[in-house]
Design an enzyme around this catalytic site. Structure first.
Site, PDB file in Angstrom:
ATOM      1  N   HIS A 140      40.310  44.763  41.509  1.00 53.15           N
ATOM      2  CA  HIS A 140      39.735  44.595  42.746  1.00 53.15           C
ATOM      3  C   HIS A 140      40.651  43.766  43.764  1.00 53.15           C
ATOM      4  O   HIS A 140      41.141  44.125  44.784  1.00 53.15           O
ATOM      5  CB  HIS A 140      38.425  43.908  42.895  1.00 53.15           C
ATOM      6  N   GLU A 141      41.297  42.552  43.048  1.00 56.97           N
ATOM      7  CA  GLU A 141      42.169  41.757  44.207  1.00 56.97           C
ATOM      8  C   GLU A 141      43.622  42.371  44.102  1.00 56.97           C
ATOM      9  O   GLU A 141      44.077  42.252  45.078  1.00 56.97           O
ATOM     10  CB  GLU A 141      42.270  40.379  43.364  1.00 56.97           C
ATOM     11  N   HIS A 144      43.468  44.523  47.074  1.00 57.67           N
ATOM     12  CA  HIS A 144      43.829  43.648  48.224  1.00 57.67           C
ATOM     13  C   HIS A 144      45.142  43.308  48.452  1.00 57.67           C
ATOM     14  O   HIS A 144      45.651  43.449  49.672  1.00 57.67           O
ATOM     15  CB  HIS A 144      42.744  42.400  48.199  1.00 57.67           C
TER      16      HIS A 144
END
Length: 489
Positions: A140-141, A144
């Protein structure tokens, strides 16, 4: 009692770690070296939390973010479309759940279910849960970070954390760069995390579909089930019991080809009484070791005519044509159960031979089951069928070779299911327009993108954003309360 012990252990470990950290920071001789060690490694300890932060991955993010920029632009634009649609769908579903709850309409399945080890998460699967959280959080990170590099926003660093027992990840972006890029570029960055979580779900579903075909070179399926674990000191453990890797093919004549068959055979054995075995009456009399001075007969079906004096013999009952009452004989269990199986006396008909069907003399809950497992002699299990069911763990995949790990396919399958469940839950949770979640920033950027031309006043747009954010925060809070109430009620 076990849950209380685990809670005390966890709190004790965190308390000791925090006190040790405070002691080393305040000690005159060690504080300078210890603080230098923390700065060099990027570690930080606080109450019930351990963090690691580093710039080590910045170059990796930079290389990935500069690879095929046109493809990445399309990739993260797809993430924007998905993120906005997911926000609308998630908000609608959570709102519908609250409405149905207050209207007291039945809710078949909760959208958000809190997972708590020892309550609704088996202790044997805690490792899957924590590993899945870590993998989903990291990817997920990373989404980003790569999207930020693609949109020319600087990445300051990347970190991992452990909050009590729950692991996670975070990425540190340069705020000044992030605030000056256009709303659509912000959306590509903000939606990248949930987009990657959705990709994880799709990838895991594909893996579950393909797994039976991927294991063909190393495992067989559809002919037996493999034993992956045997409970210690259980009725089926020991030198003559079941072993890890044994292929179970049948239970008292009920063929076992997969786990569904295994469950069906156990259920069938619970509904039906123990099957008998065909023997000639003369052979029964010759093998009977019951005390000849005792004449045991009657209507009862559960008598111990062996007096529990032998580990190899068992009391069997039968009846002959000349008497309607049950007769009993103490017979060797192994050789008796090797005989053809029968349910009725008529199943044992042989011309010119006086045959009987001998049944185990047991109570209503006890069964004598014959478990065939590979080339070994069948396992004779005497007890409740559920004891057999809960004493072993099984797999649909039987190894073709001795060096192949038995439970590996089930580990991959379980991990894939956790990825689908938890990564999907992170999508639903993160896209809600709620304080401190990705949905807050997605909503803010979308309002700027869609309403800036029609509502030029920034304060008015800010009021719209605040109202939506308050609604989303309250909606998520109510759903969490409902989920906790459902879990503990």
């Amino acid at each position: 009692m076990i849950q209380t012990t685990w809670i005390a252990l966890v709190l004790g470990v965190w308390s000791s770690l925090y006190l040790l950290d405070a002691f080393l920071k305040s000690h005159k001789s060690w504080s300078r070296h210890y603080i230098h060690f923390l700065d060099r490694t990027g570690l930080a300890i606080s109450i019930c939390q351990l963090r690691w932060y580093s710039t080590f991955l910045n170059r990796t993010f930079l290389r990935i973010g500069q690879w095929r920029p046109n493809f990445l632009k399309v990739w993260f634009t797809c993430g924007v479309v998905f993120g906005l649609l997911a926000m609308l769908l998630s908000t609608f579903l959570l709102t519908l759940l609250v409405i149905n709850t207050f209207r007291k309409q039945p809710v078949e399945q909760q959208i958000l279910t809190p997972v708590m080890p020892g309550i609704n998460l088996p202790a044997s699967q805690v490792s899957y849960y924590l590993l899945t959280l870590l993998v989903c959080g990291i990817l997920h990170e990373v989404g980003h970070a790569v999207a930020a590099v693609r949109e020319q926003v600087r990445v300051n660093g990347f970190g991992l954390f452990l909050l009590i027992l729950y692991p996670g990840a975070y990425v540190d972006l340069y705020t000044d760069h992030l605030q000056v890029v256009s709303p659509i570029r912000q959306l590509r960055i903000y939606c990248a995390g949930v987009w990657h979580n959705f990709v994880i779900v799709i990838f895991s579903v594909i893996m579950l579909v393909l797994l039976p075909y991927l294991w063909v070179p190393l495992y067989t399926a559809g002919n037996a089930v493999a034993v992956t674990y045997v409970t210690e000191n259980s009725a089926v453990s020991g030198p003559r019991g079941l072993s890890v890797g044994d292929p179970i093919t049948s239970v008292s004549g009920c063929h076992v080809r997969n786990l569904d068959d295994w469950t069906s055979c156990i259920s069938f054995s619970m509904r039906e009484s123990s099957l008998g075995h065909c023997m000639a009456i003369d052979l029964v009399k010759s093998l009977d070791t019951k005390d000849r001075n005792l004449s045991i007969s009657g209507k009862s079906e559960a008598l111990d005519c062996c007096n529990s004096t032998s580990n190899t013999h068992l009391c069997f009952r039968f009846h002959v044509k000349t008497s309607p009452e049950n007769k009993f004989a103490c017979l060797p269990a192994r050789s008796t159960t090797d005989r053809p199986m029968c349910k009725f006396q008529s199943d044992c008909y042989i011309p010119n031979v006086d045959m009987v069907c001998v049944y185990p003399s047991v109570d209503n809950d006890t069964r004598l089951l014959q478990v065939h497992h590979g080339r070994k002699p069948p396992l004779l299990f005497l007890g409740h069928p559920l004891d057999l069911h809960y004493s072993v763990s099984l797999s649909n995949f039987v190894p073709r070779f001795s060096f192949v790990p038995v439970g590996f396919p089930d580990m991959v399958e379980t991990f894939s299911k956790y990825l689908i469940s938890l990564s999907g839950a992170l999508v639903i949770l993160n896209v809600v327009p709620c304080y401190a979640l990705d949905g807050q920033w997605i909503c803010s950027a979308f309002i700027e993108l869609s309403l800036r031309s029609t509502i030029p006043d920034r304060d008015t747009r800010g009021i719209i954003f605040t109202v939506i954010l308050l609604y989303g925060t309250g909606l998520l809070f109510v759903n969490v309360v409902i989920a906790m109430w459902t879990l503990f009620s």
